[in-house]
Structure formats: C-alpha cells, structure tokens
Design a protein around this motif. Structure first.
Motif, mmCIF file in Angstrom:
data_model
loop_
_atom_site.group_PDB
_atom_site.id
_atom_site.type_symbol
_atom_site.label_atom_id
_atom_site.label_comp_id
_atom_site.label_asym_id
_atom_site.label_seq_id
_atom_site.Cartn_x
_atom_site.Cartn_y
_atom_site.Cartn_z
ATOM 1 N N VAL A 178 0.848 -1.190 0.000
ATOM 2 C CA VAL A 178 0.000 0.000 0.000
ATOM 3 C C VAL A 178 0.884 1.240 0.000
ATOM 4 O O VAL A 178 1.976 1.235 0.576
ATOM 5 N N VAL A 205 1.669 4.932 1.222
ATOM 6 C CA VAL A 205 1.402 5.751 2.394
ATOM 7 C C VAL A 205 1.953 7.145 2.126
ATOM 8 O O VAL A 205 3.002 7.298 1.507
ATOM 9 N N SER A 224 -1.549 10.243 5.363
ATOM 10 C CA SER A 224 -2.193 8.996 5.782
ATOM 11 C C SER A 224 -1.354 8.191 6.781
ATOM 12 O O SER A 224 -1.800 7.178 7.292
ATOM 13 N N THR A 230 -2.905 7.291 10.317
ATOM 14 C CA THR A 230 -3.975 6.300 10.245
ATOM 15 C C THR A 230 -3.468 4.951 9.741
ATOM 16 O O THR A 230 -3.723 3.911 10.351
ATOM 17 N N ASP A 231 -2.738 4.961 8.621
ATOM 18 C CA ASP A 231 -2.333 3.716 7.957
ATOM 19 C C ASP A 231 -1.226 2.955 8.687
ATOM 20 O O ASP A 231 -1.149 1.735 8.587
ATOM 21 N N SER A 252 -2.505 1.368 12.916
ATOM 22 C CA SER A 252 -2.824 0.054 12.357
ATOM 23 C C SER A 252 -2.935 -0.979 13.463
ATOM 24 O O SER A 252 -2.189 -0.943 14.441
ATOM 25 N N THR A 281 1.412 -5.548 7.252
ATOM 26 C CA THR A 281 1.113 -4.736 6.077
ATOM 27 C C THR A 281 2.434 -4.173 5.565
ATOM 28 O O THR A 281 3.239 -3.674 6.345
ATOM 29 N N ALA A 301 4.021 -1.307 3.408
ATOM 30 C CA ALA A 301 3.662 0.006 2.877
ATOM 31 C C ALA A 301 4.889 0.650 2.248
ATOM 32 O O ALA A 301 6.019 0.377 2.645
#
Length: 110
Positions: free
Chosen positions: A4, A6, A10, A13-14, A18, A53, A55
């Motif tokens: 993803v 970033v 963001s 939040t991301d 998380s 995740t 990023a």
C-alpha cells in the motif's frame, strides 16, 4: 495482498494506528536498489499479508515523515507496531534475506 502507498497525510492512520504491524519502505523513483527490492516486497506482502502490512512511502513526494524519521539513505525499511518503530533495515537485500529479517522481527515483537 499488494503493498500500500502511504503519504505524510495517511501515515498516522495507515501506520501508527494500524491494528497489525506495518513495514514501511521509504523509497524514491531515482533509487535503483529501491526498484530492485520492490518485486520482493510485493511477494513478501502476498506471503505474509495476514501478519504484516507492507507500505511504501515516496520520500520525494512526502518529506514530513522521512524527515522526522531521519531517513538518510534509501531503501530504508522501518517496522512499526502499536505506533512505535520497533526495527529498521537499511539497503537492498535479496528477497530471502528481507523475508527472513522480517519474520524474525515479527516473531520478536509477538
């Protein structure tokens, strides 16, 4: 599960909020080694996506977070858990080394 993107906007939040660990790859379009490890990170994301995740943050488009983190050379990967940086790795490496490093760090942070 693909990596993803970033941004400074963001990141809170991301990454910091998380509910699972997030590995952030700080990179830039002009960085050859960054481009070399990108496919490996995509594969690792597919293989370990239930645990972490992956990023990516372009340091040319986002200068706030990399500046705060003191990113000096790229690729620079930082593993976050619970809003804190818990491990980091500088430089490119083969997929097997990246995955091995990430798996051992994930095991260490439980």
């Amino acid at each position: 599960m693909a990596t993803v993107n970033v941004t400074d906007a963001s990141f809170q939040t991301d990454v910091l909020e998380s509910d699972k660990p997030v590995l952030v790859d700080f990179w830039a379009d002009w960085c050859g080694p960054c481009k070399m490890i990108a496919p490996a990170l995509e594969e690792i994301s597919d293989e370990l996506g239930d645990q972490v995740t992956i990023a990516k943050m372009d340091i040319m488009e986002n200068t706030g977070v990399p500046g705060e983190m003191g990113v000096q050379s790229i690729p620079f990967m930082v593993l976050f858990k619970g809003g804190k940086a818990v491990a980091q790795k500088v430089g490119a490496a083969p997929k097997s080394q990246l995955k091995g490093w990430l798996e051992s760090e994930l095991q260490a942070i439980g």
